[in-house]
Motif scaffolding. Structure first.
Motif, PDB file in Angstrom:
ATOM      1  N   ILE A   1       0.854  -1.191   0.000  1.00 52.73           N
ATOM      2  CA  ILE A   1       0.000   0.000   0.000  1.00 52.73           C
ATOM      3  C   ILE A   1       0.889   1.241   0.000  1.00 52.73           C
ATOM      4  N   TRP A   2       0.759   2.044  -1.054  1.00 53.90           N
ATOM      5  CA  TRP A   2       1.577   3.241  -1.232  1.00 53.90           C
ATOM      6  C   TRP A   2       1.023   4.412  -0.418  1.00 53.90           C
ATOM      7  N   GLY A   3       1.896   5.258   0.075  1.00 55.72           N
ATOM      8  CA  GLY A   3       1.500   6.564   0.625  1.00 55.72           C
ATOM      9  C   GLY A   3       0.532   6.464   1.787  1.00 55.72           C
ATOM     10  N   ILE A   4       0.990   5.900   2.889  1.00 59.01           N
ATOM     11  CA  ILE A   4       0.097   5.526   3.975  1.00 59.01           C
ATOM     12  C   ILE A   4      -0.507   6.737   4.705  1.00 59.01           C
TER      13      ILE A   4
ATOM     14  N   GLY B   1      -2.222   9.054   3.309  1.00 56.05           N
ATOM     15  CA  GLY B   1      -3.502   9.368   2.668  1.00 56.05           C
ATOM     16  C   GLY B   1      -4.643   8.575   3.287  1.00 56.05           C
ATOM     17  N   GLY B   2      -5.825   9.158   3.273  1.00 53.27           N
ATOM     18  CA  GLY B   2      -6.972   8.534   3.933  1.00 53.27           C
ATOM     19  C   GLY B   2      -7.351   7.188   3.342  1.00 53.27           C
ATOM     20  N   VAL B   3      -7.363   7.083   2.007  1.00 55.09           N
ATOM     21  CA  VAL B   3      -7.746   5.812   1.387  1.00 55.09           C
ATOM     22  C   VAL B   3      -6.687   4.747   1.676  1.00 55.09           C
ATOM     23  N   SER B   4      -5.416   5.138   1.630  1.00 57.25           N
ATOM     24  CA  SER B   4      -4.339   4.175   1.881  1.00 57.25           C
ATOM     25  C   SER B   4      -4.393   3.668   3.315  1.00 57.25           C
ATOM     26  N   LEU B   5      -4.544   4.581   4.248  1.00 59.22           N
ATOM     27  CA  LEU B   5      -4.573   4.186   5.657  1.00 59.22           C
ATOM     28  C   LEU B   5      -5.772   3.267   5.930  1.00 59.22           C
ATOM     29  N   THR B   6      -6.907   3.614   5.360  1.00 63.18           N
ATOM     30  CA  THR B   6      -8.099   2.783   5.579  1.00 63.18           C
ATOM     31  C   THR B   6      -7.951   1.438   4.877  1.00 63.18           C
ATOM     32  N   SER B   7      -7.324   1.431   3.701  1.00 64.16           N
ATOM     33  CA  SER B   7      -7.074   0.164   3.008  1.00 64.16           C
ATOM     34  C   SER B   7      -6.211  -0.750   3.871  1.00 64.16           C
ATOM     35  N   MET B   8      -5.229  -0.161   4.541  1.00 64.67           N
ATOM     36  CA  MET B   8      -4.370  -0.967   5.421  1.00 64.67           C
ATOM     37  C   MET B   8      -5.189  -1.565   6.564  1.00 64.67           C
ATOM     38  N   ARG B   9      -6.070  -0.771   7.149  1.00 62.21           N
ATOM     39  CA  ARG B   9      -6.841  -1.278   8.289  1.00 62.21           C
ATOM     40  C   ARG B   9      -7.805  -2.382   7.834  1.00 62.21           C
ATOM     41  N   ILE B  10      -8.366  -2.235   6.643  1.00 67.20           N
ATOM     42  CA  ILE B  10      -9.249  -3.279   6.114  1.00 67.20           C
ATOM     43  C   ILE B  10      -8.441  -4.545   5.825  1.00 67.20           C
ATOM     44  N   ALA B  11      -7.254  -4.362   5.236  1.00 68.55           N
ATOM     45  CA  ALA B  11      -6.392  -5.525   4.935  1.00 68.55           C
ATOM     46  C   ALA B  11      -6.057  -6.280   6.219  1.00 68.55           C
ATOM     47  N   LYS B  12      -5.811  -5.549   7.304  1.00 70.62           N
ATOM     48  CA  LYS B  12      -5.498  -6.210   8.577  1.00 70.62           C
ATOM     49  C   LYS B  12      -6.735  -6.933   9.133  1.00 70.62           C
ATOM     50  N   LEU B  13      -7.933  -6.324   8.957  1.00 69.15           N
ATOM     51  CA  LEU B  13      -9.169  -6.995   9.394  1.00 69.15           C
ATOM     52  C   LEU B  13      -9.321  -8.347   8.705  1.00 69.15           C
ATOM     53  N   PHE B  14      -8.855  -8.422   7.451  1.00 63.65           N
ATOM     54  CA  PHE B  14      -8.996  -9.639   6.670  1.00 63.65           C
ATOM     55  C   PHE B  14      -7.801 -10.573   6.823  1.00 63.65           C
TER      56      PHE B  14
ATOM     57  N   ARG C   1      -1.047  -9.513   5.313  1.00 53.85           N
ATOM     58  CA  ARG C   1       0.192  -8.862   5.724  1.00 53.85           C
ATOM     59  C   ARG C   1       0.316  -7.593   4.890  1.00 53.85           C
ATOM     60  N   VAL C   2       0.672  -6.477   5.541  1.00 52.68           N
ATOM     61  CA  VAL C   2       0.714  -5.198   4.831  1.00 52.68           C
ATOM     62  C   VAL C   2       2.122  -4.619   4.825  1.00 52.68           C
ATOM     63  N   ILE C   3       2.573  -4.261   3.617  1.00 47.42           N
ATOM     64  CA  ILE C   3       3.793  -3.471   3.445  1.00 47.42           C
ATOM     65  C   ILE C   3       3.327  -2.068   3.070  1.00 47.42           C
ATOM     66  N   ALA C   4       3.643  -1.089   3.918  1.00 47.15           N
ATOM     67  CA  ALA C   4       3.169   0.283   3.691  1.00 47.15           C
ATOM     68  C   ALA C   4       4.347   1.190   3.377  1.00 47.15           C
ATOM     69  N   THR C   5       4.124   2.179   2.503  1.00 43.63           N
ATOM     70  CA  THR C   5       5.193   3.136   2.195  1.00 43.63           C
ATOM     71  C   THR C   5       4.774   4.558   2.534  1.00 43.63           C
TER      72      THR C   5
END
Ligand SMILES: [Zn+2]
Length: 348
Positions: free
Chosen positions: A176-179, A181-194, A197-201
């Motif tokens: 997930i690029w550009g953590i 940003g709101g969409v990126s941060l929320t995408s990370m939290r959804i990915a963790k709910l599921f 493993r998240v690699i964030a930049t």
């Protein structure tokens, strides 16, 4: 009513707080909401600088996201009543075209967004279809107005990207690029709910530290580290299952270099530029899926509200500004200083 408006296109210097005519009284099927808070999105910056197709009637009220109290309901509205505390889903569809009838409201042929094609939420009143004003869940501690305002656009967008389009599964890895940003941060939290493993930049080490606190498994500074090289090393040269993109031109080639055979790249934006090259031989040989995504449908919105009611996906706020300082709020977003949502309190 008091509103934050663009007086012309040309950037956030054209924003002003001024008195404008009240939002129209609700027609059949509509409600008028007394807005308490409005949240900012990158979309607002694009609108300010003159996105093609944007309304060119000035003054134009900005803001896609908002929350407030139902003030008046039009004839036939039964889903909410005056006094209800609601969150506003900023995607307005006609609820009648082929795609709407199939339940795919963000594919609507007449799809419009508050604050882009229609007067926005950064005003004391906004009128929307009743379907777009949804009662917020009761949480403990209670959802604040800034949290309620910050919820809809990014959570809906990220949910459709990660869950519906990319179908991220337990045990998979997502880049997930550009953590910040709101969409990126929320995408990370959804990915963790599921259970992924998240690699964030990010280009900012402080944001990367915050991302680790919020669940990132691995963080990379894309200014000082070679992301594609690092990702290949982290995945034993295999690459990630899913790449979540909204940066566009600047990251596109690295996104493809990070993607495993048969991987999925999902994108909802192009903040660094919309043109990217794709060698079709790589596309078919690696059997990649390149997925576009925008906003979400009514069922997805209902699902994220249900999740919020379970205490999941509560918005992460960056900073809250009073209406009089709305321009500073936009500057913070324009400078990329935020981690989480920047919110304006329309009425305190
Ligand atoms: Zn439609």
């Amino acid at each position: 009513m008091r509103a934050c408006v663009l007086t012309a296109t040309g950037g956030i210097d054209k924003l002003q707080i001024m008195e404008v005519p009240d939002a129209p009284a609700p027609q059949a099927g509509e409600v008028r909401v007394s807005v308490r808070a409005a949240a900012l999105n990158h979309l607002d910056l694009f609108v300010a600088s003159g996105l093609p197709g944007t309304a060119e009637r000035f003054p134009f009220i900005v803001g896609a996201d908002g929350a407030g109290i139902v003030e008046t309901v039009g004839p036939g509205v039964t889903s909410v009543q005056p006094g209800d505390r609601v969150m506003i889903n900023p995607g307005i569809s006609d609820y009648s075209c082929e795609f709407c009838r199939a339940g795919e409201h963000s594919l609507c042929v007449n799809y419009r967004l508050l604050g882009e094609h229609l007067p926005g939420t950064m005003a004391e009143l906004v009128t929307v279809p009743a379907q777009n004003a949804v009662r917020g869940p009761n949480l403990s501690p209670a959802l604040t107005w800034p949290e309620a305002a910050a919820f809809s656009l990014v959570t809906l967008t990220a949910w459709r990207m990660v869950v519906t389009r990319a179908q991220l599964r337990v045990g998979e890895t997502a880049l997930i690029w550009g953590i910040g940003g709101g969409v990126s941060l929320t995408s990370m939290r959804i990915a963790k709910l599921f259970g992924a493993r998240v690699i964030a930049t990010s280009s900012d080490d402080a944001k990367l530290a915050a991302a680790r606190q919020l669940g990132a498994d691995v963080t990379l500074n894309h200014r000082t580290q070679k992301v594609a090289q690092e990702v290949r090393a982290l995945t034993n040269k295999r690459g990630v299952d899913v790449v979540v993109e909204n940066v566009g031109a600047a990251t596109w080639e690295d996104s493809l270099r990070c993607l495993r055979r048969g991987g999925r790249l999902v994108t909802c934006g192009a903040t660094s530029g919309p043109q990217a090259a794709l060698d079709l031989r790589r596309l078919f040989w690696h059997q990649w899926s390149i997925l576009g995504s925008t906003m979400g449908n009514a069922a997805e919105y209902a699902e994220i509200v249900r999740r919020l009611g379970q205490g999941e996906l509560r918005p992460v706020l960056d900073r809250v500004y009073p209406m009089a300082q709305a321009r500073q709020a936009f500057e913070r977003l324009a400078n990329g200083q935020q981690l989480g949502k920047v919110v304006v309190e329309v009425r305190s």
